[in-house]
Design a protein around this motif. Structure first.
Motif, short mmCIF file in Angstrom:
data_model
loop_
_atom_site.label_atom_id
_atom_site.label_comp_id
_atom_site.label_asym_id
_atom_site.label_seq_id
_atom_site.Cartn_x
_atom_site.Cartn_y
_atom_site.Cartn_z
N HIS A 282 0.87 -1.18 0.00
CA HIS A 282 0.00 0.00 0.00
C HIS A 282 0.90 1.22 0.00
O HIS A 282 1.67 1.43 0.93
N HIS A 283 0.84 2.00 -1.08
CA HIS A 283 1.63 3.23 -1.16
C HIS A 283 0.93 4.31 -0.35
O HIS A 283 -0.21 4.67 -0.66
N PRO B 6 -0.32 7.71 -2.82
CA PRO B 6 -0.72 6.92 -3.98
C PRO B 6 0.09 7.27 -5.23
O PRO B 6 0.38 8.43 -5.50
N ARG B 7 0.44 6.24 -5.98
CA ARG B 7 1.28 6.42 -7.17
C ARG B 7 0.67 7.36 -8.19
O ARG B 7 1.39 8.05 -8.91
N HIS C 210 -9.11 1.68 0.76
CA HIS C 210 -9.47 2.32 -0.51
C HIS C 210 -10.97 2.47 -0.68
O HIS C 210 -11.43 3.34 -1.42
N GLU D 252 -7.90 8.79 -3.09
CA GLU D 252 -6.44 8.83 -3.11
C GLU D 252 -5.91 10.14 -2.54
O GLU D 252 -4.90 10.15 -1.85
#
Length: 119
Positions: free
Chosen positions: A33-34, A37-38, A71, A76
Motif C-alpha cells: 500500500h503506497h 498513492p502512485r 481504498h 487517493e
C-alpha cells in the motif's frame, strides 16, 4: 523517511515484507500500500510536500481485506493528505474498528464487500 542501506537494498527499495499485515497482524498474503498513492506522485502538490524517496518508499504491507477497506473508505487525495503514515491509518476510528474486528478472524477469512462510505 530514512532507511539504513545494506548490500541488498538501496535508498528507493520498499521496506522488507513482514510476516503479517501491518494493520491487523494476520499472516496472510500481503500487498504493497503506497501511503502516497502512485497516481499522485507527479502532481506538483505532492512533489513539493514529499521527496522522491518518500514518495517511492512510503509503503506499508497489508492483507487484501485491510487494503481494500482503506481504498473503499477514502479517495487517493484523502489518503495522501491525511493518511501518509501507518500511525495515521491506525488512528482513524473507521479503519481501527475494521482492523480490530478483522484481527480476530483466521488468516484466510475474506469479509463480504460493503458499499463505499461517502464523506
Amino acid at each position: 523517511m530514512t532507511r539504513s542501506i545494506d548490500s541488498r537494498t538501496h535508498a528507493l527499495s520498499p521496506p522488507p515484507k513482514p510476516a503479517g499485515c501491518e494493520l491487523c497482524q494476520r499472516a496472510s498474503p500481503l500487498t504493497k500500500h503506497h501511503l502516497i498513492p502512485r497516481t499522485l506522485h507527479n502532481k506538483p502538490r505532492y512533489q513539493k510536500r514529499y521527496s522522491r524517496e518518500e514518495r517511492l518508499t512510503a509503503i506499508v504491507w497489508l492483507c487484501h481485506p485491510c487494503h481494500k477497506h482503506i481504498h473503499r473508505l477514502y479517495s487517493e487525495r484523502e489518503l495522501a493528505d491525511r493518511f501518509a503514515s501507518l500511525e495515521a491509518l491506525m488512528s482513524d476510528d473507521d479503519i481501527r474498528a475494521f482492523v480490530d474486528w478483522l484481527a480476530t478472524k483466521p488468516a484466510g477469512f475474506k469479509p463480504k464487500s460493503s458499499v463505499r462510505k461517502r464523506h
